[in-house]
Scaffold this active site. Structure first.
Site, PDB file in Angstrom:
ATOM      1  N   GLY A  26      15.180  -5.002  -0.751  1.00  0.00           N
ATOM      2  CA  GLY A  26      15.024  -6.453  -0.706  1.00  0.00           C
ATOM      3  C   GLY A  26      16.215  -7.120  -1.367  1.00  0.00           C
ATOM      4  N   CYS A  43      11.591  -6.574 -13.550  1.00  0.00           N
ATOM      5  CA  CYS A  43      12.984  -6.988 -13.504  1.00  0.00           C
ATOM      6  C   CYS A  43      13.356  -7.885 -14.683  1.00  0.00           C
ATOM      7  CB  CYS A  43      13.282  -7.699 -12.192  1.00  0.00           C
ATOM      8  SG  CYS A  43      13.014  -6.621 -10.800  1.00  0.00           S
TER       9      CYS A  43
END
Ligand code: PLP
Length: 385
Positions: A73, A329
């Site tokens: 992605g 993240c």
């Protein structure tokens, strides 16, 4: 580590792979030829990619020609944003976005800012995009690009891609529209499933969020839009994404996309509802939830009163239960900037956890999770006395 003892609720970071999708990929491992080779064996590998492309296109409600396989992605977001910004710079230097985008978008935008683009951040009060702000900015600024995600990875908030497209249209702007659909892909309500291909110019998705494997993603590029490559090489994926294709990952991706149907979505919804009901029942005011009005059911953001995220995460982990303290993240950042942008209180954020559901979770696992969350909460209260 004995993975049989793992109870996995970190499916928004990486979902449990779909065993049938993995099996389908394993069954093709003996087709190891390069899909660009023109002999019969290469053509067989090419055929596997073509079949997977049809499945992913079907899931995105688009044509196979609009599907470009990437390695993630992240790669899809980078290629789309760098390419769209360059393509449309004659129409302006302003990009509309929000502070709650994933780093694979926000870091690319910071890079573009250094080269002269102006970033305008739409507010997201109470976890949800301020669409009026977007409309006004579109009318008043020379906007070349709008990039707003379909579903947020921290609280599941859904942006209505149709309304964003309508806003662009009504403003008379020539802005192009990209959406990071990595968390929303196959998780948004059925009526919104076609929105990605119907209303975006480009959109990114990722295999490992839907039961495929890491190392495969896809960029949707609407028919008629030509993007310049930012990676150069052998010219795979119609020249846009060079690099020999990850046939194994692509086959798993195609199968995972085909298998992720309404039954999976219903299963996720019922597990989530069960979790919220049980957690409220068992923890009372010891737990709070930040649930945006429009959201996907695949994840829920919670906060355990007076229990720091790391304490709860480590306790759960010692019991073999996996959740996120915040999006993986951001896990190195001190506070969670995305949750702060949503306007959540500091007290909520320092105790926040993200629970991500998969169709392969069970009701028993939900009961164990709630029970251990209750233990985590009471453990903290005892130690603070
Ligand atoms: N966008 C969102 C919203 C995500 O949640 C993630 C991954 O967590 C990505 C992009 C990046 O996808 P990938 O892990 O395939 O690079």
């Amino acid at each position: 580590m004995n993975t049989e003892r793992i109870i996995y609720f970190d499916n928004s970071a990486s979902a449990m792979p779909n065993p049938n999708a993995v099996k389908a990929a394993v069954d093709t491992l003996n087709i190891y030829a390069n899909p660009s080779s023109l002999h019969c064996f290469g053509l067989e590998a090419r055929h596997l990619i073509d079949e997977a492309r049809k499945n992913v296109a079907n899931a995105l409600c688009c044509t196979p020609n609009e599907v470009y396989f990437t390695s993630s992605g992240t790669e899809a977001n980078n290629i789309a944003l760098l390419s769209l910004a360059e393509k449309n710079k004659r129409n302006g230097n302003v990009i509309i976005t929000e502070k709650t985008e994933h780093p694979s978008v926000s870091e690319v935008l910071k890079h573009l800012e250094k080269s002269g683009m102006k970033l305008i951040y739409a507010p997201v009060p109470n976890g949800q995009l301020d669409l009026d702000f977007v409309c006004n900015a579109l009318k008043n600024e020379k906007v070349s690009l709008v990039t707003l995600m379909q579903a947020n990875n921290e609280n599941g908030a859904v942006n209505d891609l149709k309304k964003i497209r309508e806003a662009i249209k009504q403003s008379g702007s020539n802005a192009l529209f990209h959406s990071d659909c990595v968390q929303g892909f196959l998780k948004v309500d059925d009526n919104m499933r076609s929105y990605t291909s119907a209303y975006c110019d480009t959109a990114s998705v990722s295999a490992h969020k839907i039961g495929g494997l890491k190392g495969t993603g896809c960029l949707f590029v609407r028919k008629g839009l030509t993007l310049q490559p930012v990676l150069f090489g052998g010219g795979q994926e119609k020249g846009l994404i060079s690099g020999t294709e990850n046939v194994f990952g692509i086959v798993a991706f195609g199968n995972a996309a085909k298998l992720f149907d309404g039954n999976y979505r219903s299963k996720i919804t019922s597990l989530r509802e069960m979790f919220i009901t049980l957690a409220e029942q068992e923890l009372g005011d010891g737990i709070s939830f930040e649930i945006p009005e429009d959201h996907i059911d695949a994840l829920v953001n919670i906060s355990l009163k007076n229990v720091k995220s790391e304490v709860a995460l480590n306790y759960l982990s010692s019991k073999g239960i996996c959740v996120s303290a915040s999006s993986a993240c951001h896990s190195k950042a001190k506070t969670n900037p995305v949750l702060a942008s949503f306007g959540y209180t500091e007290q909520y954020i320092i105790s926040s956890l993200r629970i991500g559901f998969s169709p392969f979770n069970t009701e028993d696992e939900v009961r164990i999770l709630v029970n251990e969350l209750k233990n985590a909460a009471s453990f903290r209260m005892r130690s603070s006395k």
